[in-house]
Design a protein around this motif. Structure first.
Motif, PDB file in Angstrom:
ATOM      1  N   SER A  60      47.446  29.807  48.067  1.00 56.43           N
ATOM      2  CA  SER A  60      47.221  31.066  47.353  1.00 56.43           C
ATOM      3  C   SER A  60      48.038  32.189  47.984  1.00 56.43           C
ATOM      4  N   GLN A  64      51.053  34.301  46.285  1.00 56.99           N
ATOM      5  CA  GLN A  64      50.976  35.770  46.250  1.00 56.99           C
ATOM      6  C   GLN A  64      52.234  36.381  46.853  1.00 56.99           C
ATOM      7  N   ARG A  69      50.942  35.769  40.707  1.00 56.63           N
ATOM      8  CA  ARG A  69      49.507  36.046  40.756  1.00 56.63           C
ATOM      9  C   ARG A  69      48.682  34.958  40.085  1.00 56.63           C
ATOM     10  N   SER A  72      48.471  32.024  42.450  1.00 60.60           N
ATOM     11  CA  SER A  72      47.643  32.458  43.574  1.00 60.60           C
ATOM     12  C   SER A  72      46.166  32.420  43.192  1.00 60.60           C
ATOM     13  N   GLY A  73      45.852  32.949  42.018  1.00 53.79           N
ATOM     14  CA  GLY A  73      44.470  32.962  41.547  1.00 53.79           C
ATOM     15  C   GLY A  73      43.908  31.569  41.346  1.00 53.79           C
ATOM     16  N   ARG A  74      44.736  30.661  40.801  1.00 57.24           N
ATOM     17  CA  ARG A  74      44.288  29.268  40.600  1.00 57.24           C
ATOM     18  C   ARG A  74      43.965  28.611  41.938  1.00 57.24           C
ATOM     19  N   TRP A  76      43.201  30.070  44.752  1.00 53.44           N
ATOM     20  CA  TRP A  76      42.030  30.723  45.363  1.00 53.44           C
ATOM     21  C   TRP A  76      40.740  30.248  44.704  1.00 53.44           C
ATOM     22  N   ARG A  77      40.749  30.096  43.366  1.00 52.31           N
ATOM     23  CA  ARG A  77      39.547  29.585  42.674  1.00 52.31           C
ATOM     24  C   ARG A  77      39.230  28.166  43.140  1.00 52.31           C
TER      25      ARG A  77
END
Length: 195
Positions: A60, A64, A69, A72-74, A76-77
């Motif tokens: 992530s 980033q 983004r 990165s979001g995927r 992090w989830r």
């Protein structure tokens, strides 16, 4: 992987994490992200939640750094989803493994803060989680003290988590300082939700 023992796989995961961190340090963030995602998959296949969470957080962070983004979001989830399976035994050892695998105090602080948020859900029904979460907060505070400027969101999150577990004792006698909140020291300054 029948012919490969667990210690050999652990060494492979450690080396891959280090290689991914090196790639990111050299600015090869796309390659670092892929390396960390592959490492996370290997870790998850072995049931190694700590290294999987570390690898996903690093993926992530690499995404980033290159401005992606969505990726990165995927990642992090997926990291937060992996935290749902966090083993509750030996919290200090597990946090140490996570911190070592991440290798960066800022990212480690963010991951430990998120882990505390995930694990605090349900503490009202299962008070045995409180000491484990306290250990995570303690480890996060150590990482914050190593950051030049800890992210305020992580600091505030830790303070909120500490307030949620406060009614569930401190273990060994249940002693607690009056008005205690998470205090994170950085360069001699205290940053606390309660100040």
């Amino acid at each position: 992987s029948e012919g490969v023992d667990a210690s050999a796989l652990e060494l492979v995961v450690d080396r891959r994490l280090a290689f991914g961190r090196l790639l990111a340090a050299l600015g090869a963030n796309e390659r670092a992200e892929k390396e960390h995602l592959d490492t996370a998959e290997l870790s998850l296949s072995q049931g190694w939640t700590e290294t999987a969470c570390a690898a996903l957080a690093l993926a992530s962070h690499a995404a980033q750094a290159r401005g992606d983004r969505a990726s990165s979001g995927r990642a992090w989830r997926k990291c937060r989803e992996a935290m749902e399976a966090w083993p509750m035994n030996r919290p200090g050892e597990r946090c140490g493994t996570l911190v070592d695998a991440v290798g960066d105090p800022l990212v480690a602080l963010q991951v430990l803060s998120a882990l505390a948020e995930v694990l605090v859900d349900g503490v009202e029904e299962d008070h045995s989680r409180a000491p484990i979460i306290r250990e995570i907060i303690s480890r996060a505070s150590e990482q914050a003290s190593r950051c030049v400027s800890p992210p305020q969101g992580a600091v505030e999150s830790l303070a909120r988590v500490e307030e949620r577990i406060a009614p569930y004792g401190r273990g060994r006698g249940g002693r607690r300082r009056p008005g205690s909140t998470t205090t994170i020291r950085t360069e001699g300054r205290a940053a606390s939700e309660g100040e």
